[in-house]
Every structure is written in C-alpha cells, then in structure tokens.
Design a protein around this motif. Structure first.
Motif: not given
Length: 256
Positions: A1-18, A134-142
């Motif tokens: 299983m892939k790590n879950l995307e943090n959509r808040f972080k993605t939108r924060l980096k994109a400069g979107e208003q939340q 989640i695959d490789n969680y320890a190295t992918e989590a951050e």
C-alpha cells in the motif's frame, strides 16, 4: 500500500486558500459533523480544550470518511512524546504551539522525523502505517507530514524569519490571543498594535515565501487576512458557534 497523500500539505505548497474550523469539543460526533460542513481543514485541539491524545483517535477516524476536510492536530505543547503519539495515531499535519526560537522550531522538526534526521520513535503496527501495510513507511512518512509552528509572542515575532526558514517548517500560524497578551493587550486581539503586528508578520512571511495562517472570529478581519496573504485561515470555533446559536435562539423566544 502506498503512503496516504497529505492533501492539506499539497494545497499549502500550491498556495491555495484553505478555510478552517476549530474542533474543541470532545466526541467523535462533533468532529464528524464539522467534517461535513464544507471546510477545507479542521483543527483538533488538545492545547486549549478538554481533549487529550486519546480523544484524537476517534476524531481522526470520524474525519477520515470526509477527505475533503483535512484533519490538523494541535498538541498541548512542543513535546516529542506527544508529537510521537499523535503521529502514530495517523495525524499527518501538526500545529505546534508557542514556538519562540529557531531551537524550538528545530526541536519540533526533529520530533516529526525518524532517525537519522530526527528522534521520532519507530513502531511498526500503528494507525499511521495502516498497521504495517504501507510500503516503506519509515522512509516515506516524512514526505506527507506537515509541520506548522505557532508564533504568538513578541520574542517569536522578533525571530519570525529565522523560525519560518527552519528546514522542515511548512507554515507559520500567528496566534492573535497570546500575541495580544504578549504585546500588553490581553483579551484585545483587535487592538491596533496587535493588528499591525499580525499584518506585518503576514507581509514578512509572504516576502520569504512561507505560508501563513491564523484563527480569527472577526469575519471582517478574516477577509482582510486572506486579502493580504494567509492561505490557511480558520474562521470559527465549534464551542463559540454553539454558544452564539444557543444565545440567539434563547433571546428569540424570550421576547415572545
């Protein structure tokens, strides 16, 4: 299983208003109801509420059914043990209160990161890793963790650019209530000196390209903050909304 995307972080980096809402009332029902109300994010607060770490789990579980509303968690303090526990419960975005220096910001980054970068304790069977699936969680989590630090004193304002520029800090939240007290105006976040300091902080953060956020119940000021540069803006608190609605209803029928 892939790590879950943090959509808040993605939108924060994109400069979107939340636009956000504060969850200070215990119980999974409150968190679930707030998650259905159309907000982009919900702050689960364990600093200024009766909620503790154990109360965060059902809130996160309830909010998970509504991925359009991102869950952000505020620990009671910049404590590596609290941070570790909240991350293990599956919180992906943390708002760390009362960060006053580069050293304190760096400590928060360290608490969010596994060794060798940081000091987060490693456990295999946690909700964060989907219980080890989640695959490789320890190295992918951050990659999907988001760190927001709260600047809310005169000292932290003086060090704002240095705190905001710490590697691993994703955004800076200005805390109006404590800042007002620190500037000599307790209970009056609308004082002109406080407003000027807040607006100045947003301009300074915008200049260095760091996302800025705030909680304000003053709707006109919330719009002003959005206009001048906040991109994660909380505009209400569940308890306050309940009090206002209950008082309005009581007054309506008391007049009859």
């Amino acid at each position: 299983m892939k790590n879950l995307e943090n959509r808040f972080k993605t939108r924060l980096k994109a400069g979107e208003q939340q636009i956000g809402i504060w969850n200070s009332l215990q119980g999974n029902a409150t968190a679930e109801v707030l998650a259905t109300c159309g907000f982009d994010w919900m702050l689960i607060d364990t600093e200024h509420s009766a909620m503790d770490v154990i109360d965060v789990l059902p809130a996160l579980q309830s909010a998970a059914a509504y991925p359009d509303c991102a869950a952000v968690v505020r620990p009671a303090s910049n404590d590596p043990v609290l941070i570790k526990r909240l991350l293990d419960l599956g919180a992906q975005t943390l708002l760390i209160p009362y960060v006053q220096s580069v050293a304190e910001a760096e400590a928060a980054v360290s608490a969010m990161s596994y060794p060798p970068k940081g000091i987060r304790g490693v456990a295999g069977l946690t909700r964060a890793s989907r219980f080890g699936t989640i695959d490789n969680y320890a190295t992918e989590a951050e990659k999907e963790l988001c760190l927001l630090v709260q600047v809310e004193t005169r000292a932290s304002l003086d060090a704002l650019e240095h705190i905001a520029s710490v590697d691993g800090v994703d955004g800076v939240f200005i805390g109006p209530a404590d800042l007002a007290a620190s500037l000599g105006h307790p209970g009056n976040p609308n004082h002109p000196e406080v407003v000027a300091a807040i607006e100045g902080a947003f301009a300074r953060l915008k200049k260095i390209g760091v996302p800025a956020g705030i909680l304000t119940l003053n709707r006109d000021f919330a719009r002003r903050c959005i206009e001048i540069g906040t991109t994660f803006t909380a505009v209400g608190v569940d308890l306050g909304l309940l009090i206002d609605a209950a008082n309005d209803l009581s007054k309506e029928f008391a007049q009859n």
